[in-house]
Design a protein around this motif. Structure first.
Motif, short mmCIF file in Angstrom:
data_model
loop_
_atom_site.label_atom_id
_atom_site.label_comp_id
_atom_site.label_asym_id
_atom_site.label_seq_id
_atom_site.Cartn_x
_atom_site.Cartn_y
_atom_site.Cartn_z
N ASP A 164 -26.25 13.89 7.28
CA ASP A 164 -26.88 13.86 8.60
C ASP A 164 -27.88 12.72 8.73
OD1 ASP A 164 -25.47 16.06 9.30
OD2 ASP A 164 -27.17 17.44 9.39
N TYR A 165 -28.63 12.47 7.68
CA TYR A 165 -29.79 11.57 7.79
C TYR A 165 -29.41 10.14 8.09
CZ TYR A 165 -32.81 15.26 5.83
OH TYR A 165 -33.51 16.41 5.61
N TYR A 166 -28.15 9.75 7.81
CA TYR A 166 -27.71 8.38 8.08
C TYR A 166 -26.91 8.27 9.38
CZ TYR A 166 -29.21 7.15 3.36
OH TYR A 166 -29.95 6.93 2.23
N SER A 167 -26.84 9.35 10.12
CA SER A 167 -26.12 9.33 11.40
C SER A 167 -27.03 8.81 12.51
CB SER A 167 -25.63 10.73 11.75
OG SER A 167 -24.73 11.21 10.77
N ASP A 168 -26.43 8.38 13.59
CA ASP A 168 -27.18 7.94 14.76
C ASP A 168 -27.31 9.04 15.80
OD1 ASP A 168 -27.69 5.31 13.91
OD2 ASP A 168 -25.70 4.66 14.54
#
Length: 357
Positions: free
Chosen positions: A227-231
């Motif tokens: 999740d943390y690298y999603s936009d």
């Protein structure tokens, strides 16, 4: 009136021989003497079927830690539910798998911590665990169970992704779920250690894209990126209280596995109130349903009925506010907090905090 749930996750127990540092179980585990009995679980399955549930996922901890697992599968099948066993494989002998097959178990989802004993046993905290899993996979193939391989990926094993996909095909799996760690439960305590790098994630996306094309009609590949690298955020559980529910070992009913981390919500037990009443009328289930609860930023967004504001537990974990926009979202002011956290966590050491019963 909310939609009816399609699936239920039954966390039969928190007991488990493995100590995986990414486990989604809460850090305060439920003791054995507080677990629902066989008869209570059978009643929950009947209530779930009456409510509209079609699929039952039997999980834990390790569900094979329950001596009555076969009886529970029989009860679920008698209720008319499709049954999927989510297991580490530890505790499943060939004879026990045969009994589960005779009981009508529909599907097995086998978790793996790595493609080699050295890394898999270190992550799982269980010497000999990898070899045991491979034996269980052979038994599953012999009995003809449909098999999904559940590969939880993180900084220490994401570079082995091609070998992980190859292992799924070798073991006869019909599907592999490549699930990058979602940071709740024990995983949250190990977030800095388990968080992959952006370069690892970018490589993984390319590997999955190529593998999906190459393995059409041979292996279904589901990829859950970090999740943390999603936009943009994804809808947690397809939307809070919309399509699924969890029941914990002591009968507490939740809209998602981490919902109890939200301190102002009170979750009811199925031993105190019927499952249907909890689903339809519980203040906790209605707290973040739909779009009325949303802050202005989310309510005015054209994705409001796509991601439903994202993950409430993630907003709480990172921003301290379960009602805030998911900090994964690039439109959220919380995104700066998340980016700063990612930069800092790249300096983590090699120490795991293992899950302990």
């Amino acid at each position: 009136m909310p939609d009816l749930p399609l699936a239920m996750l039954a966390e039969l127990t928190h007991r488990c021989p493995l100590m995986c540092p990414y486990c989604s179980n809460p850090q305060e585990l439920t003791a054995r003497d507080r677990e629902l009995t066989t008869e209570q679980w059978a009643d929950v399955f009947r209530q779930a079927a009456d409510l509209g549930v079609l699929q039952l996922h039997l999980s834990g901890g390790e569900p094979a830690s329950r001596r009555d697992l076969v009886e529970l599968v029989i009860a679920a099948r008698e209720a008319g539910l499709y049954t999927n066993l989510i297991t580490s494989g530890i505790g499943l002998t060939e004879a026990r798998l045969e009994a589960l097959n005779d009981a009508g178990l529909d599907h097995i989802q086998l978790s793996v911590q790595g493609v080699r004993a050295e890394i898999a046993d270190r992550i799982g905290g269980y010497k000999g665990g990898f070899d045991r899993k491979m034996q269980v996979a052979d038994h599953i193939a012999r009995l003809g169970f449909p098999l999904t391989l559940n590969a939880v990926m993180h900084r220490d094993n994401l570079d082995d992704l091609p070998a992980t996909i190859a292992m799924a095909e070798r073991l006869g799996a019909r599907r592999i779920e490549i699930a990058c760690v979602q940071f709740q439960g024990w995983a949250l305590a190990n977030r800095a250690r388990l968080q992959p790098t952006r370069a690892q994630v970018d490589r993984a996306k390319g590997i999955v894209r190529d593998a999906v094309e190459q393995m059409k009609r041979r292996l279904v590949i589901d990829f859950v990126p970090p999740d943390y690298y999603s936009d943009l955020p994804k809808a947690c559980m397809s939307g809070w209280g919309s399509t699924g529910l969890n029941v914990t070992p002591d009968g507490t009913v939740l809209p998602c596995h981490a919902a109890q981390t939200i301190p102002h919500l009170i979750f009811e037990r199925v031993t105190d109130r019927p499952l249907a009443a909890i689903w339809h009328d519980s203040p906790a289930f209605n707290a973040y349903r739909g779009t009325d609860w949303m802050p202005d930023l989310c309510r005015s967004c054209d994705r409001r009925e796509v991601d439903f504001g994202g993950c409430r537990c993630q907003a709480l974990a990172i921003l301290g506010d379960a009602s805030a926009p998911d900090p994964v979202c690039r439109k959220s002011p919380g995104r700066a907090v998340l980016d700063a956290l990612l930069a800092e966590e790249g300096k983590a050491d090699d120490t795991y905090i293992y899950r302990r019963t």
